[in-house]
Design a protein around this motif. Structure first.
Motif, PDB file in Angstrom:
ATOM      1  N   ALA A  18      13.519  18.806  18.791  1.00 30.90           N
ATOM      2  CA  ALA A  18      14.668  18.513  17.916  1.00 30.90           C
ATOM      3  C   ALA A  18      14.182  17.796  16.672  1.00 30.90           C
ATOM      4  N   SER A  21      10.024  17.723  11.621  1.00 28.62           N
ATOM      5  CA  SER A  21       8.740  17.200  11.155  1.00 28.62           C
ATOM      6  C   SER A  21       7.612  18.195  11.448  1.00 28.62           C
ATOM      7  N   ARG A  23       4.549  17.720  11.290  1.00 25.70           N
ATOM      8  CA  ARG A  23       3.457  17.080  12.040  1.00 25.70           C
ATOM      9  C   ARG A  23       3.726  17.128  13.533  1.00 25.70           C
ATOM     10  N   GLU A  44      20.134   9.649  10.141  1.00 26.50           N
ATOM     11  CA  GLU A  44      19.448   8.415  10.541  1.00 26.50           C
ATOM     12  C   GLU A  44      20.091   7.214   9.840  1.00 26.50           C
ATOM     13  N   ALA A  87      12.243  12.551  18.330  1.00 27.02           N
ATOM     14  CA  ALA A  87      11.349  11.434  18.010  1.00 27.02           C
ATOM     15  C   ALA A  87      11.752  10.812  16.685  1.00 27.02           C
TER      16      ALA A  87
HETATM   17  C1  LIG Z   1       3.446   6.865   9.091  1.00 28.52           C
HETATM   18  C2  LIG Z   1       3.411   8.355   8.984  1.00 28.52           C
HETATM   19  C3  LIG Z   1       4.559   9.123   9.113  1.00 28.52           C
HETATM   20  N1  LIG Z   1       4.513  10.492   8.992  1.00 28.52           N
HETATM   21  C4  LIG Z   1       5.758  11.303   9.097  1.00 28.52           C
HETATM   22  O1  LIG Z   1       6.887  10.552   8.755  1.00 28.52           O
HETATM   23  C5  LIG Z   1       8.039  11.185   9.293  1.00 28.52           C
HETATM   24  C6  LIG Z   1       8.931  10.113   9.870  1.00 28.52           C
HETATM   25  O2  LIG Z   1      10.251  10.502   9.772  1.00 28.52           O
HETATM   26  P1  LIG Z   1      11.189  10.803  11.021  1.00 28.52           P
HETATM   27  O3  LIG Z   1      12.572  10.436  10.607  1.00 28.52           O
HETATM   28  O4  LIG Z   1      10.664  10.178  12.249  1.00 28.52           O
HETATM   29  O5  LIG Z   1      11.078  12.370  11.202  1.00 28.52           O
HETATM   30  P2  LIG Z   1      11.467  13.530  10.200  1.00 28.52           P
HETATM   31  O6  LIG Z   1      10.257  14.003   9.461  1.00 28.52           O
HETATM   32  O7  LIG Z   1      12.646  13.150   9.336  1.00 28.52           O
HETATM   33  O8  LIG Z   1      11.896  14.682  11.179  1.00 28.52           O
HETATM   34  P3  LIG Z   1      13.107  14.671  12.246  1.00 28.52           P
HETATM   35  O9  LIG Z   1      12.454  14.494  13.586  1.00 28.52           O
HETATM   36  O10 LIG Z   1      13.774  15.999  12.101  1.00 28.52           O
HETATM   37  O11 LIG Z   1      14.034  13.532  11.920  1.00 28.52           O
HETATM   38  C7  LIG Z   1       7.554  12.106  10.391  1.00 28.52           C
HETATM   39  O12 LIG Z   1       7.722  13.453   9.949  1.00 28.52           O
HETATM   40  C8  LIG Z   1       6.070  11.782  10.515  1.00 28.52           C
HETATM   41  O13 LIG Z   1       5.334  12.934  10.870  1.00 28.52           O
HETATM   42  C9  LIG Z   1       3.322  11.142   8.739  1.00 28.52           C
HETATM   43  O14 LIG Z   1       3.279  12.375   8.588  1.00 28.52           O
HETATM   44  N2  LIG Z   1       2.162  10.387   8.655  1.00 28.52           N
HETATM   45  C10 LIG Z   1       2.154   9.037   8.753  1.00 28.52           C
HETATM   46  O15 LIG Z   1       1.069   8.423   8.654  1.00 28.52           O
END
Ligand SMILES: Cc1cn([C@@H]2O[C@H](COP(=O)(O)OP(=O)(O)OP(=O)(O)O)[C@@H](O)[C@H]2O)c(=O)[nH]c1=O
Length: 673
Positions: A18, A21, A23, A44, A87
């Motif tokens: 879900a 990201s 990564r 969020e 996550a």
């Molecule tokens: C510190 C750090 C963070 N990240 C990225 O930061 C986003 C955090 O945001 P999130 O709200 O947890 O996630 P999102 O990207 O908005 O995706 P979602 O899960 O759909 O909310 C994630 O992407 C992580 O990889 C990196 O790629 N490298 C790093 O060194």
């Protein structure tokens, strides 16, 4: 705890990530987990002041992300997943929670607050196990945990800060940096799981899965806490919060009541293994990128508790990290220079060197219709094949033998027949024939690739140069022929990939669809097969619609109709689902925005957009198919799923699902907001 193999235990289950990201997707894909991506729509925006500790906020956000998808899927996608993973990564410094920066100034604010200091990165993870009950209710079981990693930044000059911010990297990352890429330059040390910083604590996650699926008993430092939510319809109601036998344990970092992990100081070290290490292996060790990744990975070390990792650096030494890393690199380079080349390296390079010969052998056999012939008359010898295809015996024999070595033909007592692969993909009349695509590669791409050096030097495709040399290409007849060849190529790829794309998502709510640039109607046909109540209009240029009649006997389907027009100039046919298959990659940014704006204008909220392209890996390291194709493209560019997602989002389309199909084309389903 002892870690047991666990990824394979999820085979056959519908696992859903879900998260949008890239990564997280890559980390989980690298370990062989098969899953669908359904990004969460949860915003969020939880009130941070309500949480006693920052990690509680991350865990709760992860939980809400996962639950939103777990609840949406049975209703919107008509399927109940087995497992949903959510996550959330946050960075905390000086009592503040840093999420993704909203603009460059926000990134500056975040990064300057991290400069010269140690901070914590927390990733909260929620695993939702969905159990469908007989009365169609779904029982949700929740496992949540978090992981903390400490990271120390060097003192950053203003120039460094702005250079990094202007790279664009900070914008979609918590704390405004990406440790896995340019942001790695800012980091002096890491205490803990590196991948946790990148966005997903893989090791902790595997331990949790192991607890769930291997039914281990928890170790003494682990508290058990799982939450059951009995969900009826769309409204989950927490009914219980206690340990259950099927989910035996929660790690020491599990949810709110668990104390912070202590900073371990054990001296035993092991090298960490993270996705970067896998990548280095996959790519070979020659490139600079690989070497620097290798350095990064190897300069991390793990302490005995298996979770606290620390660089081999400490502030009371001059700079052992650099010394050690340099030594490692030095040794690596020297070893590679002095020692005999490895067998697999030689094989890989020979394969690449000979790649063009193999392609041309396939193209030639395909043009001579060798695979058609051997399908009709298996067991011919070289002389007989030569006679049938009007070629020399000697030349034919060499070609047939080469085809055997490439796995395209089988030989027995100097007679030849097709392999299964040739029967299914290389015959010109097979259901999944790639014959048209192969001819296009031979006629159009081969000449372009022989001018690749000029294309690279000049920075644009050599199409005009290569084809205007042949005046006959300019006559109407030949351009018609060229069009047909191109249509044939599109047709054959659509035949092979069409079903995977058409069935990638549940599109049953849409009754009318329009395939923009739908060519011969193959994808449209697949869509009507997959969705019995859907009618599809194929919208393409008048010349294409006219020529597509030649393919129509193949599309025996009265729910597919054709409309001639130019999607840049004419009104688009009305539909509640639009399809863009292999269109966007080929357009300049300007054209692309014109087209997407036109689609967005005719789409009401709830309308769908089905995009099908090759999705590049998020770090643009593959697949080669997509990257090699880019070498001969005249306009446009290849993109990753996230890049497409952001592009479509800028026109008001939210990504609902992404599917890497393992076929020639991937797919993304978006909904107009
Ligand atoms: C510190 C750090 C963070 N990240 C990225 O930061 C986003 C955090 O945001 P999130 O709200 O947890 O996630 P999102 O990207 O908005 O995706 P979602 O899960 O759909 O909310 C994630 O992407 C992580 O990889 C990196 O790629 N490298 C790093 O060194």
């Amino acid at each position: 705890m002892v870690l047991n193999p666990v990824i394979s235990k999820l085979a056959g289950k519908l696992v859903v990530l879900a998260s949008a990201s890239p990564r997280r997707l890559e980390i989980l894909r690298n370990v062989g987990l098969r899953f669908e991506v359904v990004p969460s729509w949860f915003k969020e925006t939880l009130d941070k002041s309500l949480f006693k500790a920052p990690y509680e906020y991350a865990v709760e956000t992860a939980k809400q992300k996962a639950l939103e998808v777990a609840r949406r899927m049975p209703i919107k996608h008509l399927k109940t997943p087995d497992i949903v993973i959510g996550a959330d990564t946050i960075v905390t410094v000086d009592g503040l929670i840093l999420e993704k920066p909203v603009d460059k100034h926000d990134a500056y604010r975040m990064l300057s607050s991290l400069s010269g200091k140690e901070h914590s990165v927390y990733t909260g993870v929620a695993i939702v196990l969905c159990h469908e009950k007989e009365n169609e209710e779904v029982d949700y079981q929740l496992i949540q945990f978090y992981e903390e990693t400490k990271v120390k930044f060097a003192d950053l000059s203003e120039d460094m800060l702005w250079e990094y911010i202007n790279s664009g990297e900070p914008m979609d990352k918590a704390g405004g940096y990406g440790i896995q890429a340019l942001g790695g330059m800012l980091v002096e040390y890491v205490h803990g799981d590196f991948l946790n910083v990148v966005g997903f604590p893989l090791n902790h996650f595997c331990k949790q899965l192991s607890l769930i699926y291997n039914h281990c008993t928890s170790s003494s430092d682990q508290k058990s806490e799982s939450v059951h939510l009995s969900v009826n319809g769309t409204h989950p109601t927490p009914v219980l919060s206690q340990p259950t036998p099927s989910v035996p344990a929660q790690s020491s970092h599990g949810s709110s009541s668990i104390p912070k992990p202590s900073s371990s100081s054990s001296s035993q070290t092991h090298h960490t293994h993270c996705s970067l290490a896998h990548k280095v292996k996959r790519k070979g060790s020659d490139s600079e990128v690989s070497q620097s990744s290798w350095m990064l990975v190897n300069s991390l070390s793990k302490h005995t508790d298996g979770r606290e990792a620390k660089l081999c650096n400490s502030e009371n030494t001059t700079s052992p990290l650099i010394t050690r890393s340099e030594q490692l690199i030095e040794r690596d380079v020297t070893e590679h220079e002095d020692s005999e080349p490895r067998k697999e390296d030689l094989e890989r390079i020979s394969e690449l060197i000979d790649g063009f010969k193999a392609s041309k052998a396939l193209f030639t056999a395909s043009r001579l219709r060798v695979f058609d012939l051997l399908h009709r008359m298996p067991g011919l010898d070289a002389a007989q094949v030569g006679q049938e295809v009007k070629a020399s015996v000697k030349g034919t024999e060499c070609l047939l033998e080469a085809c055997v070595s490439l796995g395209l033909l089988k030989s027995k007592d100097r007679t030849y027949e097709n392999t299964d692969l040739a029967t299914s993909l290389l015959r010109s009349d097979s259901c999944f024939s790639l014959h048209g695509h192969i001819q296009h590669c031979d006629d159009t791409l081969w000449p372009l690739f022989s001018h690749l050096e000029s294309a690279v030097e000049e920075g644009h495709s050599q199409r005009e140069k290569v084809f205007s040399r042949k005046p006959k290409e300019d006559t109407f007849h030949n351009s018609q022929e060229a069009k047909l060849r191109f249509m044939n190529a599109m047709h054959s790829v659509a035949k092979v990939a069409g079903k995977s794309v058409a069935t990638a998502f549940d599109l049953s709510r849409y009754k009318t669809a329009c395939d923009l640039g739908g060519c011969t109607g193959t994808m449209a046909c697949e869509l009507t097969k997959a969705h019995p109540e859907m009618s599809v209009t194929v919208f393409d240029l008048p010349a294409v619609v006219e020529l597509s009649e030649r393919f129509r006997p193949l599309q025996s389907n009265n729910r597919v109709s054709f409309v001639a027009g130019d999607f840049f100039q004419d009104e688009l046919p009305k539909a509640d689902l639009y399809i863009l298959a292999r269109i966007l990659h080929d357009l300049t940014d300007e054209k692309l925005h014109i087209l997407l704006s036109k689609i967005a204008d005719v789409c009401k909220p709830g309308c769908g957009l089905l995009l099908s392209e090759i999705f590049l890996d998020e770090d643009r390291s593959g697949p080669s198919r997509g990257l090699l194709q880019a070498l001969s493209m005249s306009e446009g560019k290849q993109r990753s799923a996230t890049e497409y997602s952001l592009l479509l989002k800028s026109h008001g389309f939210n990504t609902a699902q992404i599917r890497h199909t393992d076929n020639l084309l991937d797919a993304m389903f978006c909904i107009k907001a």
